[in-house]
Design a protein around this motif. Structure first.
Motif, PDB file in Angstrom:
ATOM      1  N   ILE A  47       6.186  17.925  12.653  1.00 35.21           N
ATOM      2  CA  ILE A  47       5.576  18.244  11.345  1.00 35.21           C
ATOM      3  C   ILE A  47       4.722  19.499  11.441  1.00 35.21           C
ATOM      4  O   ILE A  47       4.810  20.404  10.600  1.00 35.21           O
ATOM      5  N   ILE A  48       3.898  19.562  12.496  1.00 35.92           N
ATOM      6  CA  ILE A  48       3.031  20.729  12.703  1.00 35.92           C
ATOM      7  C   ILE A  48       3.884  21.983  12.897  1.00 35.92           C
ATOM      8  O   ILE A  48       3.569  23.052  12.354  1.00 35.92           O
ATOM      9  N   SER A  49       4.967  21.849  13.646  1.00 36.99           N
ATOM     10  CA  SER A  49       5.850  22.989  13.901  1.00 36.99           C
ATOM     11  C   SER A  49       6.468  23.510  12.609  1.00 36.99           C
ATOM     12  O   SER A  49       6.533  24.727  12.385  1.00 36.99           O
ATOM     13  N   ILE A  50       6.919  22.591  11.746  1.00 39.79           N
ATOM     14  CA  ILE A  50       7.523  22.985  10.468  1.00 39.79           C
ATOM     15  C   ILE A  50       6.503  23.701   9.590  1.00 39.79           C
ATOM     16  O   ILE A  50       6.801  24.741   8.966  1.00 39.79           O
ATOM     17  N   VAL A  51       5.273  23.157   9.546  1.00 41.88           N
ATOM     18  CA  VAL A  51       4.218  23.757   8.705  1.00 41.88           C
ATOM     19  C   VAL A  51       3.847  25.149   9.207  1.00 41.88           C
ATOM     20  O   VAL A  51       3.832  26.129   8.439  1.00 41.88           O
ATOM     21  N   ILE A  52       3.546  25.252  10.507  1.00 42.27           N
ATOM     22  CA  ILE A  52       3.145  26.542  11.070  1.00 42.27           C
ATOM     23  C   ILE A  52       4.315  27.527  11.037  1.00 42.27           C
ATOM     24  O   ILE A  52       4.149  28.701  10.671  1.00 42.27           O
ATOM     25  N   GLY A  53       5.505  27.042  11.400  1.00 36.65           N
ATOM     26  CA  GLY A  53       6.684  27.906  11.389  1.00 36.65           C
ATOM     27  C   GLY A  53       7.003  28.420  10.002  1.00 36.65           C
ATOM     28  O   GLY A  53       7.347  29.594   9.823  1.00 36.65           O
ATOM     29  N   GLY A  54       6.878  27.539   8.996  1.00 36.50           N
ATOM     30  CA  GLY A  54       7.114  27.947   7.617  1.00 36.50           C
ATOM     31  C   GLY A  54       6.111  28.985   7.152  1.00 36.50           C
ATOM     32  O   GLY A  54       6.468  29.936   6.441  1.00 36.50           O
ATOM     33  N   PHE A  55       4.852  28.820   7.565  1.00 33.29           N
ATOM     34  CA  PHE A  55       3.795  29.771   7.216  1.00 33.29           C
ATOM     35  C   PHE A  55       4.103  31.150   7.805  1.00 33.29           C
ATOM     36  O   PHE A  55       4.043  32.174   7.108  1.00 33.29           O
ATOM     37  N   ILE A  56       4.464  31.161   9.087  1.00 37.33           N
ATOM     38  CA  ILE A  56       4.796  32.427   9.748  1.00 37.33           C
ATOM     39  C   ILE A  56       6.054  33.052   9.136  1.00 37.33           C
ATOM     40  O   ILE A  56       6.098  34.257   8.865  1.00 37.33           O
ATOM     41  N   GLY A  57       7.061  32.204   8.904  1.00 41.42           N
ATOM     42  CA  GLY A  57       8.309  32.693   8.344  1.00 41.42           C
ATOM     43  C   GLY A  57       8.151  33.304   6.964  1.00 41.42           C
ATOM     44  O   GLY A  57       8.791  34.310   6.634  1.00 41.42           O
ATOM     45  N   GLU A  58       7.274  32.704   6.142  1.00 39.34           N
ATOM     46  CA  GLU A  58       7.040  33.238   4.798  1.00 39.34           C
ATOM     47  C   GLU A  58       6.268  34.553   4.852  1.00 39.34           C
ATOM     48  O   GLU A  58       6.510  35.451   4.046  1.00 39.34           O
ATOM     49  N   LEU A  59       5.341  34.655   5.816  1.00 41.25           N
ATOM     50  CA  LEU A  59       4.599  35.916   5.964  1.00 41.25           C
ATOM     51  C   LEU A  59       5.545  37.059   6.323  1.00 41.25           C
ATOM     52  O   LEU A  59       5.453  38.161   5.789  1.00 41.25           O
TER      53      LEU A  59
END
Length: 216
Positions: A47-59
């Motif tokens: 879950i943490i990976s998806i949240v952080i990864g999504g944040f980085i990916g959107e940036l």
């Protein structure tokens, strides 16, 4: 090779047949994603990976970058067919985020064992025949994405042997499998998830293990 065969078949495959086949492949894609999930994976870390990864990916907006790259490729071929971009992006994601791409590349870098990658290449060949017959030459061009993605993981694995323990590989595979499931839903037009923007999530377990090692 698979894409070349798909291009030869493209003219002889009616649209209704290619649509049904793509939907069938989408269902298989979802199954492959589900099969990659195991009870040994760390749910909280995923879950943490998806949240952080999504944040980085959107940036970074990886999805938009891939779309622009696909459009430029389409322009080079002087084609107004949007399927070149669609084929390139869809195939790149499908061939890159699966568990076999991750585990196979890791085993290649860690142990010099390429058996999984060889098996994956055969499966990719079959899949590319089907996709190219529907989405065109963009699928063939995704081979460059596969080369870069799997190459980076293989080289990184060789350099990070101490960190890439089994639990890290299991969690990376689980995250990749979730993205594969999402891609399957996209192929069925159920969702429009920006899978590319979630790609950084696959590598978060590596940084988590690195953090744990530094804390010891």
């Amino acid at each position: 090779m698979g894409s070349l065969i798909g291009l030869l078949l493209k003219k002889g495959v009616p649209k209704k047949i290619s649509t049904t086949v793509i939907q069938g492949v989408a269902l298989c894609t979802i199954y492959i994603g589900i099969a990659g999930l195991t009870k040994d994976s760390n749910i909280i870390l995923i879950i943490i990976s998806i949240v952080i990864g999504g944040f980085i990916g959107e940036l970074i907006d990886i999805d938009n970058l891939l779309q622009k790259l696909g459009d430029k490729i389409g322009d080079k071929f002087k084609s107004k067919n949007a399927k070149i971009s669609e084929g390139f992006v869809t195939a790149s994601l499908l061939f890159c985020v699966g568990s076999m791409a991750i585990v196979g590349s890791l085993e290649s870098g860690l142990e010099g064992n390429n058996k999984i990658l060889f098996a994956k290449s055969m499966l990719d060949c079959i899949t590319s025949i089907i996709f190219t017959s529907s989405l065109g030459i963009g699928v063939m061009l995704s081979s460059v994405s596969v080369l870069i993605y799997q190459g980076i993981i293989t080289i990184a694995a060789f350099a990070l042997k101490a960190i890439l323990i089994q639990s890290v590989i299991t969690n990376m595979t689980a995250v990749g499998s979730l993205l594969i499931i999402g891609l399957g839903f996209n192929l069925l037009d159920i969702t429009k998830i920006k899978i590319a923007n979630l790609l950084p999530a696959v590598f978060i377990p590596v940084f988590y293990q690195l953090f744990l090692n530094l804390m010891k």
